[in-house]
Motif scaffolding. Sequence first.
Motif, PDB file in Angstrom:
ATOM      1  N   ASN A   1       7.723  10.324  -4.086  1.00 62.11           N
ATOM      2  CA  ASN A   1       6.319  10.075  -4.400  1.00 62.11           C
ATOM      3  C   ASN A   1       5.509   9.785  -3.142  1.00 62.11           C
ATOM      4  O   ASN A   1       6.013   9.193  -2.193  1.00 62.11           O
ATOM      5  N   ASP A   2       4.263  10.177  -3.182  1.00 61.23           N
ATOM      6  CA  ASP A   2       3.309   9.863  -2.114  1.00 61.23           C
ATOM      7  C   ASP A   2       2.313   8.869  -2.698  1.00 61.23           C
ATOM      8  O   ASP A   2       1.555   9.204  -3.593  1.00 61.23           O
ATOM      9  N   TYR A   3       2.338   7.654  -2.197  1.00 60.56           N
ATOM     10  CA  TYR A   3       1.460   6.611  -2.728  1.00 60.56           C
ATOM     11  C   TYR A   3       0.128   6.543  -1.988  1.00 60.56           C
ATOM     12  O   TYR A   3      -0.629   5.608  -2.169  1.00 60.56           O
ATOM     13  N   GLY A   4      -0.187   7.538  -1.183  1.00 58.87           N
ATOM     14  CA  GLY A   4      -1.444   7.586  -0.449  1.00 58.87           C
ATOM     15  C   GLY A   4      -2.657   7.683  -1.364  1.00 58.87           C
ATOM     16  O   GLY A   4      -3.775   7.422  -0.934  1.00 58.87           O
ATOM     17  N   TYR A   5      -2.422   8.049  -2.633  1.00 53.07           N
ATOM     18  CA  TYR A   5      -3.557   8.149  -3.557  1.00 53.07           C
ATOM     19  C   TYR A   5      -4.229   6.804  -3.779  1.00 53.07           C
ATOM     20  O   TYR A   5      -5.387   6.737  -4.155  1.00 53.07           O
ATOM     21  N   HIS A   6      -3.517   5.718  -3.502  1.00 50.36           N
ATOM     22  CA  HIS A   6      -4.116   4.377  -3.643  1.00 50.36           C
ATOM     23  C   HIS A   6      -5.295   4.190  -2.697  1.00 50.36           C
ATOM     24  O   HIS A   6      -6.179   3.390  -2.961  1.00 50.36           O
ATOM     25  N   ASP A   7      -5.277   4.934  -1.573  1.00 47.85           N
ATOM     26  CA  ASP A   7      -6.328   4.793  -0.569  1.00 47.85           C
ATOM     27  C   ASP A   7      -7.592   5.583  -0.898  1.00 47.85           C
ATOM     28  O   ASP A   7      -8.603   5.421  -0.232  1.00 47.85           O
ATOM     29  N   ASP A   8      -7.522   6.442  -1.897  1.00 49.60           N
ATOM     30  CA  ASP A   8      -8.676   7.265  -2.288  1.00 49.60           C
ATOM     31  C   ASP A   8      -9.305   6.651  -3.532  1.00 49.60           C
ATOM     32  O   ASP A   8      -8.702   6.662  -4.605  1.00 49.60           O
ATOM     33  N   PRO A   9     -10.521   6.109  -3.425  1.00 50.23           N
ATOM     34  CA  PRO A   9     -11.153   5.454  -4.569  1.00 50.23           C
ATOM     35  C   PRO A   9     -11.278   6.346  -5.809  1.00 50.23           C
ATOM     36  O   PRO A   9     -11.258   5.862  -6.928  1.00 50.23           O
ATOM     37  N   MET A  10     -11.377   7.659  -5.604  1.00 50.70           N
ATOM     38  CA  MET A  10     -11.503   8.580  -6.735  1.00 50.70           C
ATOM     39  C   MET A  10     -10.173   8.789  -7.458  1.00 50.70           C
ATOM     40  O   MET A  10     -10.149   9.218  -8.598  1.00 50.70           O
ATOM     41  N   LYS A  11      -9.055   8.477  -6.798  1.00 50.98           N
ATOM     42  CA  LYS A  11      -7.734   8.713  -7.389  1.00 50.98           C
ATOM     43  C   LYS A  11      -6.946   7.425  -7.630  1.00 50.98           C
ATOM     44  O   LYS A  11      -5.919   7.460  -8.298  1.00 50.98           O
ATOM     45  N   ALA A  12      -7.382   6.318  -7.076  1.00 51.06           N
ATOM     46  CA  ALA A  12      -6.598   5.082  -7.071  1.00 51.06           C
ATOM     47  C   ALA A  12      -6.131   4.638  -8.449  1.00 51.06           C
ATOM     48  O   ALA A  12      -5.036   4.110  -8.591  1.00 51.06           O
ATOM     49  N   ALA A  13      -6.922   4.860  -9.472  1.00 51.42           N
ATOM     50  CA  ALA A  13      -6.557   4.401 -10.816  1.00 51.42           C
ATOM     51  C   ALA A  13      -5.734   5.433 -11.588  1.00 51.42           C
ATOM     52  O   ALA A  13      -5.288   5.162 -12.698  1.00 51.42           O
ATOM     53  N   ASP A  14      -5.490   6.594 -11.008  1.00 52.66           N
ATOM     54  CA  ASP A  14      -4.795   7.676 -11.717  1.00 52.66           C
ATOM     55  C   ASP A  14      -3.425   7.910 -11.112  1.00 52.66           C
ATOM     56  O   ASP A  14      -3.290   8.522 -10.063  1.00 52.66           O
ATOM     57  N   SER A  15      -2.380   7.427 -11.767  1.00 56.61           N
ATOM     58  CA  SER A  15      -1.023   7.573 -11.241  1.00 56.61           C
ATOM     59  C   SER A  15      -0.551   9.018 -11.215  1.00 56.61           C
ATOM     60  O   SER A  15       0.442   9.339 -10.583  1.00 56.61           O
ATOM     61  N   ASN A  16      -1.262   9.926 -11.862  1.00 52.95           N
ATOM     62  CA  ASN A  16      -0.889  11.337 -11.841  1.00 52.95           C
ATOM     63  C   ASN A  16      -1.064  11.935 -10.451  1.00 52.95           C
ATOM     64  O   ASN A  16      -0.527  12.995 -10.162  1.00 52.95           O
TER      65      ASN A  16
END
Length: 102
Positions: free
Chosen positions: A65-80
């Motif tokens: 998994n790449d958890y870098g999505y946490h750093d993007d406000p548009m993706k942070a709430a979407d675990s997909n």
Amino acid sequence: MRCRLGDARLCGTTASLCGIESARQEETYEKLDRALRLDLTLHACMFTLSGIPVLYAGDEIGQENDYGYHDDPMKAADSNARGPPVSEPAADGESARRAPRL
């Protein structure tokens, strides 16, 4: 079930869902062996099902998994969004991101 989105999806790369990611973090070779066998078994079973078997990007190399999505406000709430990272080509032509070695 995810109440906000109204679905019950399971998100993550196959390798991480099988336990490869946690086994590598814990440096537990027995757990890693079991996780690798599970990953291979799941992909082998996929070929017995009807339809066209699909390997998602990163499945062929056990991408975690790449958890870098946490750093993007548009993706942070979407675990997909936790799937394999989109790699930018490096100057030498190799992938800018490489899978870490155990």
